[in-house]
Scaffold this motif. Structure first.
Motif, PDB file in Angstrom:
ATOM      1  N   ALA A 145       0.827  -1.212   0.000  1.00 56.37           N
ATOM      2  CA  ALA A 145       0.000   0.000   0.000  1.00 56.37           C
ATOM      3  C   ALA A 145       0.858   1.258   0.000  1.00 56.37           C
ATOM      4  N   LEU A 146       1.992   1.220   0.718  1.00 58.24           N
ATOM      5  CA  LEU A 146       2.855   2.391   0.804  1.00 58.24           C
ATOM      6  C   LEU A 146       3.994   2.368  -0.201  1.00 58.24           C
ATOM      7  N   SER A 147       4.144   1.237  -0.895  1.00 59.81           N
ATOM      8  CA  SER A 147       5.259   1.062  -1.844  1.00 59.81           C
ATOM      9  C   SER A 147       6.597   1.260  -1.144  1.00 59.81           C
ATOM     10  N   LEU A 148       6.688   0.764   0.070  1.00 53.17           N
ATOM     11  CA  LEU A 148       7.910   0.860   0.855  1.00 53.17           C
ATOM     12  C   LEU A 148       8.167  -0.474   1.531  1.00 53.17           C
ATOM     13  N   PRO A 149       9.400  -0.985   1.500  1.00 51.35           N
ATOM     14  CA  PRO A 149       9.691  -2.217   2.250  1.00 51.35           C
ATOM     15  C   PRO A 149       9.780  -1.928   3.730  1.00 51.35           C
ATOM     16  N   GLU A 150       9.577  -2.972   4.522  1.00 50.23           N
ATOM     17  CA  GLU A 150       9.654  -2.807   5.968  1.00 50.23           C
ATOM     18  C   GLU A 150      11.001  -2.267   6.396  1.00 50.23           C
ATOM     19  N   ALA A 151      12.084  -2.706   5.718  1.00 50.55           N
ATOM     20  CA  ALA A 151      13.424  -2.265   6.097  1.00 50.55           C
ATOM     21  C   ALA A 151      13.581  -0.761   5.972  1.00 50.55           C
ATOM     22  N   ALA A 152      12.891  -0.137   5.015  1.00 54.02           N
ATOM     23  CA  ALA A 152      13.002   1.311   4.833  1.00 54.02           C
ATOM     24  C   ALA A 152      12.227   2.080   5.886  1.00 54.02           C
ATOM     25  N   MET A 153      11.239   1.434   6.514  1.00 53.35           N
ATOM     26  CA  MET A 153      10.401   2.117   7.498  1.00 53.35           C
ATOM     27  C   MET A 153      10.809   1.813   8.930  1.00 53.35           C
ATOM     28  N   ARG A 154      11.506   0.706   9.159  1.00 49.71           N
ATOM     29  CA  ARG A 154      11.788   0.272  10.519  1.00 49.71           C
ATOM     30  C   ARG A 154      12.600   1.317  11.265  1.00 49.71           C
ATOM     31  N   GLY A 155      12.156   1.640  12.473  1.00 53.94           N
ATOM     32  CA  GLY A 155      12.824   2.638  13.301  1.00 53.94           C
ATOM     33  C   GLY A 155      12.313   4.043  13.113  1.00 53.94           C
ATOM     34  N   LEU A 156      11.469   4.274  12.095  1.00 53.04           N
ATOM     35  CA  LEU A 156      10.927   5.606  11.848  1.00 53.04           C
ATOM     36  C   LEU A 156       9.558   5.747  12.490  1.00 53.04           C
ATOM     37  N   ARG A 157       9.184   6.988  12.792  1.00 53.04           N
ATOM     38  CA  ARG A 157       7.862   7.262  13.316  1.00 53.04           C
ATOM     39  C   ARG A 157       6.890   7.449  12.168  1.00 53.04           C
ATOM     40  N   LEU A 158       5.618   7.356  12.477  1.00 53.18           N
ATOM     41  CA  LEU A 158       4.587   7.464  11.456  1.00 53.18           C
ATOM     42  C   LEU A 158       4.657   8.801  10.740  1.00 53.18           C
ATOM     43  N   THR A 159       4.992   9.876  11.473  1.00 52.35           N
ATOM     44  CA  THR A 159       5.055  11.197  10.867  1.00 52.35           C
ATOM     45  C   THR A 159       6.201  11.333   9.878  1.00 52.35           C
ATOM     46  N   HIS A 160       7.200  10.446   9.961  1.00 50.98           N
ATOM     47  CA  HIS A 160       8.289  10.455   8.993  1.00 50.98           C
ATOM     48  C   HIS A 160       8.039   9.482   7.847  1.00 50.98           C
ATOM     49  N   ILE A 161       7.265   8.432   8.123  1.00 51.61           N
ATOM     50  CA  ILE A 161       6.953   7.473   7.061  1.00 51.61           C
ATOM     51  C   ILE A 161       5.992   8.083   6.054  1.00 51.61           C
ATOM     52  N   ALA A 162       5.005   8.826   6.534  1.00 54.95           N
ATOM     53  CA  ALA A 162       4.012   9.454   5.660  1.00 54.95           C
ATOM     54  C   ALA A 162       3.642  10.801   6.262  1.00 54.95           C
ATOM     55  N   PRO A 163       4.449  11.855   6.056  1.00 51.02           N
ATOM     56  CA  PRO A 163       4.184  13.143   6.700  1.00 51.02           C
ATOM     57  C   PRO A 163       2.816  13.708   6.321  1.00 51.02           C
ATOM     58  N   GLY A 164       2.224  14.431   7.265  1.00 49.93           N
ATOM     59  CA  GLY A 164       0.941  15.072   7.008  1.00 49.93           C
ATOM     60  C   GLY A 164       0.144  15.234   8.280  1.00 49.93           C
ATOM     61  N   PRO A 165      -0.848  16.135   8.286  1.00 50.68           N
ATOM     62  CA  PRO A 165      -1.650  16.376   9.496  1.00 50.68           C
ATOM     63  C   PRO A 165      -2.363  15.131   9.999  1.00 50.68           C
ATOM     64  N   ALA A 166      -2.855  14.267   9.071  1.00 48.30           N
ATOM     65  CA  ALA A 166      -3.567  13.064   9.509  1.00 48.30           C
ATOM     66  C   ALA A 166      -2.653  12.147  10.300  1.00 48.30           C
ATOM     67  N   ARG A 167      -1.367  12.088   9.895  1.00 49.98           N
ATOM     68  CA  ARG A 167      -0.439  11.231  10.628  1.00 49.98           C
ATOM     69  C   ARG A 167      -0.072  11.846  11.978  1.00 49.98           C
ATOM     70  N   ASP A 168      -0.018  13.184  12.047  1.00 54.20           N
ATOM     71  CA  ASP A 168       0.214  13.825  13.337  1.00 54.20           C
ATOM     72  C   ASP A 168      -0.895  13.462  14.315  1.00 54.20           C
TER      73      ASP A 168
END
Length: 790
Positions: A145-168
């Protein structure tokens, strides 16, 4: 899973490839201070001459991820995975946000093979975030759905994985899930394929401590009625409450063998909203999902009854007697001659059959109470007995009606009263007050559902002279009365704080109030706790000018202090008696000086019970949690609540953490004045010159008038020594005049021919606030002006 060494490095780059911002994490990663890199080409940080290749990869995309060779300041080459998002500012300028999580990130723990297959192959996007809200796991559906592998997202917060007010908003809700241990629902748009309701569920260990948060999207947004019990979803996996199980078992025991050979009681996890049964035209049109609360059968071999046991999920397909009974709100009697009677089919035939094999006659009775459908009671007979008749139906309805009343009462009293819960939420500050002395973060954990809303609370109160009061308290008992008493105490503390009483004197007055509350409750022993007996309180006042903190406590755990070097200790505040004991022992205050950047931690006995046998162990865990650096005070609060998991489930808890600030010496000016009327002009000159030095010439006229009136009053009605002090704390200017007299000035309305009496009236008109603060010797009259533009 610990993530103490994990941090996030971020940087922003404009469309020309120039670095426009550089975070502290980026400095830790590559060693460059922001002044050395901001304004320079980002390509200068690459270890290889592949800048054009990177720019080509970014062209025409809104997001990119990959591994890039970076050059550390000391010359080392770092292979680092980066995630970049294109962002457009309000001015129309676009640029890139580049983020990376830096840590020795071991693979997160895996479960049993079946659990792994379920997580990885789930048709719903799933992600797991740790207590610092960093991603630990993501399944394949979320990766696609995000076109991102888990390795690219691991350790990041939601606001950095998909920035935007909804994620905040989603991240704020995730913090609430960690705090409360209760699931929440948000609409977090993570991508074009994920514009759906998102459920955030706490993941708890064997002790009940929240260790992670699971993010899962739903297939569709359920309507208001379906949110009570969605027929397309399985029931939750919480066990049946003991009271509900006991009442349901009593119904089954009364029916077998007197009325039936088989009886089962199936309940909704959350009853549909009151409003009466559904229209009969839709009889049995929906699949019903319930949980088995009780089952009993008279079997030939004496073994346990077939089908799901207590706590198991039961699903009834449309057309079955239970589904029709729930849909119509009426009893259903079916026998072997009824063509629909044998249609017990469901998604899991072995688990959803209304009766055991051989059942040839069945009664389904809805469990109704005050307009709500709680579930259904099933009564079955096998071929050893005659089918049910009309008299049997009446008896089954009578038994079910009595059981429904008991079940409804159990549900009503097993959860916190809505009024008590709402009152408790209103007792906590919803946002930090406007003050510049402290950075504030707080948490409150409610008690278990059976205990009801409790009386643990905290407050932050701005005081005169740029000072701030911190309060934490506990009221014995639970429910509406405890919440009401807490509200009275909080209001009393705010009122007493407003007249600037010292900490020990404030607790003395509060003790008198608790005694009066207890007397008002009368001699009812059940009301004693609600009256305030057993109430504790900790009151602290911090002054950012002197960095002094005065504290007193009444039966409350002492506060902890964390100095900037990481040392943790308890403040030795004298242990006064709990409130409501009638002043048999005095309250004593402690005054201490705190370095700038210290942490002051107040908690209630729900987290740290001094008389608990495991108090030393809990204190060690508290010190360990406070001693480790945290990116924010909110993260520190979350860590403390996660570490202190041994608190009693029937007790609520409150936590308040404050980081001290110090007002710079050049923002405070003071002068010693003689008791001579001619000194008033000199005081005005001192104030005018100081405001010019601060660049506040526009406030000079008003300030000179206030200084003139306050100094004149001190000379006429007070005693030396007399001191004038100005405090500039954006966005306010505070003027204080001290004298050694204990008399309190009062504002009065002067008559037409009076020569005086208008000074304090003028001060009140020119200031936002004014008042009198009594010290051990003497008093201070103060006035506060707002410097913000209207």
């Amino acid at each position: 899973m610990e993530r103490q060494s994990t941090y996030t490095a971020t940087a922003t780059i404009d469309e020309q490839g120039i670095l426009t911002s550089w975070s502290e994490g980026a400095r830790r990663l590559l060693g460059y201070e922001d002044a050395a890199v901001v304004g320079r080409p980002a390509a200068a940080l690459l270890a290889a001459a592949d800048g054009p290749a990177v720019r080509h990869a970014l062209a025409g995309h809104d997001r990119w991820h990959g591994t890039v060779a970076l050059r550390h300041r000391d010359g080392r080459r770092l292979e680092q995975g980066l995630l970049a998002h294109r962002r457009t500012r309000r001015a129309g300028e676009s640029g890139w946000l580049v983020v990376t999580a830096v840590a020795d990130r071991p693979q997160p723990p895996r479960g049993e093979p079946l659990e792994e297959w379920t997580f990885i192959q789930s048709p719903f996007p799933l992600a797991i975030f740790d207590t610092e809200l960093r991603l630990m796991r993501a399944n394949r559906r979320l990766e696609r759905a995000l076109s991102l592998p888990e390795a690219a997202m691991r350790g990041l917060r939601l606001t950095h994985i998909a920035p935007g007010p909804a994620r905040d908003e989603a991240e704020r809700t995730m913090r609430q899930v960690l705090e409360t241990g209760e699931p929440r629902e948000v609409r977090a748009v993570l991508g074009p394929d994920l514009d759906r309701p998102t459920v955030l569920t706490p993941l708890k260990d064997g002790t009940g401590a929240v260790r992670a948060v699971c993010l899962a999207t739903q297939r569709h947004a359920p309507g208001p009625a379906l949110r009570q019990h969605d027929p397309d979803e399985t029931a939750a996996h919480d066990p049946i409450a003991p009271g509900l199980e006991r009442t349901a078992r009593e119904l089954a025991d009364a029916a077998v063998p007197r009325l039936a050979d088989f009886t089962a009681v199936d309940l909704f996890d959350s009853p549909p909203a009151p409003g009466g049964p559904q229209d009969a035209s839709g009889a049995g049109a929906r699949r019903a999902v319930l949980r088995r609360a009780a089952v009993r059968a008279e079997s030939d071999d004496g073994g346990p009854p077939a089908g799901p046991g207590v706590g198991g999920t039961v699903a009834y397909e449309p057309g079955t007697a239970p589904a029709e009974s729930l849909a119509t709100g009426r009893s259903v009697l079916r026998g072997s001659s009824d063509p629909v009677g044998p249609g017990w089919a469901a998604a899991d035939p072995g688990a959803a059959r209304p009766g055991p094999p051989g059942t040839h006659s069945l009664i389904a009775v809805p469990l109704l109470a005050e307009g709500s459908t709680l579930g259904v009671a099933l009564f079955g007979r096998d071929r050893r007995r005659e089918p049910f008749g009309p008299q049997d139906l009446l008896l089954a309805e009578e038994l079910a009606a009595r059981a429904a009343t008991g079940l409804h009462n159990e549900r009503r009293y097993a959860r916190p009263h809505p009024a008590a819960t709402a009152a408790q939420r209103g007792l906590l500050p919803h946002a930090p007050p406007g003050q510049g002395a402290l950075d504030i973060a707080g948490r409150r954990l409610p008690a278990g559902a059976r205990a009801g809303a409790g009386g643990d609370w905290f407050d932050v109160i701005p005081l005169s002279g740029a000072r701030v009061a911190l309060v934490a308290g506990h009221v014995a008992g639970h429910g509406t009365r405890a919440s009401a008493t807490t509200g009275r105490l909080r209001t009393a503390v705010r009122t007493l704080a407003d007249v600037d009483l010292p900490a020990d004197e404030l607790l003395t007055h509060l003790d008198d109030l608790v005694l009066r509350l207890a007397a008002d409750e009368g001699a009812d022993p059940a009301a004693e706790a609600a009256g305030g007996i057993g109430t504790t309180c900790l009151y602290a006042v911090y002054d950012p000018v002197s960095r002094h903190c005065a504290l007193a406590r009444a039966g409350h755990p002492p506060p902890a202090v964390v100095t900037p070097d990481g040392a943790v200790r308890l403040l030795d505040v004298p242990a006064g008696p709990a409130l409501g004991l009638g002043g048999r022992l005095p309250f004593e205050a402690l005054e201490t000086k705190l370095p700038e950047g210290s942490l002051l931690v107040l908690c209630t006995d729900g987290l740290l019970e001094p008389h608990d046998p495991d108090a030393d162990e809990a204190l060690d865990r508290l010190f360990a949690a406070l001693g480790r650096p945290a990116p924010t005070l909110d993260a520190l609060c979350d860590r403390v609540l996660t570490e202190l998991t041994s608190r009693r489930p029937d007790d609520d808890a409150a936590l308040l953490v404050a980081r001290t600030r110090a007002l710079r010496a050049d923002r405070v000016a003071s002068w010693e004045l003689t008791s001579d009327p001619t000194v008033v002009a000199r005081a005005r000159k001192h104030a005018s010159d100081q405001l010019s030095a601060w660049g506040l010439e526009e406030a000079a006229f008003t300030t000179e008038l206030v200084v003139s009136e306050l100094v004149t009053n001190a000379i006429r009605h007070g005693r030396p020594p007399i001191r004038l002090r100005l405090i500039h704390q954006d966005p306010t200017l505070i003027c204080e005049v001290y004298d050694a007299s204990g008399s309190t000035p009062h504002m009065r309305r002067a008559r037409i021919y009076d020569e005086g009496g208008r000074g304090l009236l003028l001060v009140a008109q020119l200031s936002e606030r004014w008042g009198t603060r009594h010290d051990r010797v003497g008093k201070t009259v103060w006035a506060e002006q707002s410097l913000s533009a209207d």
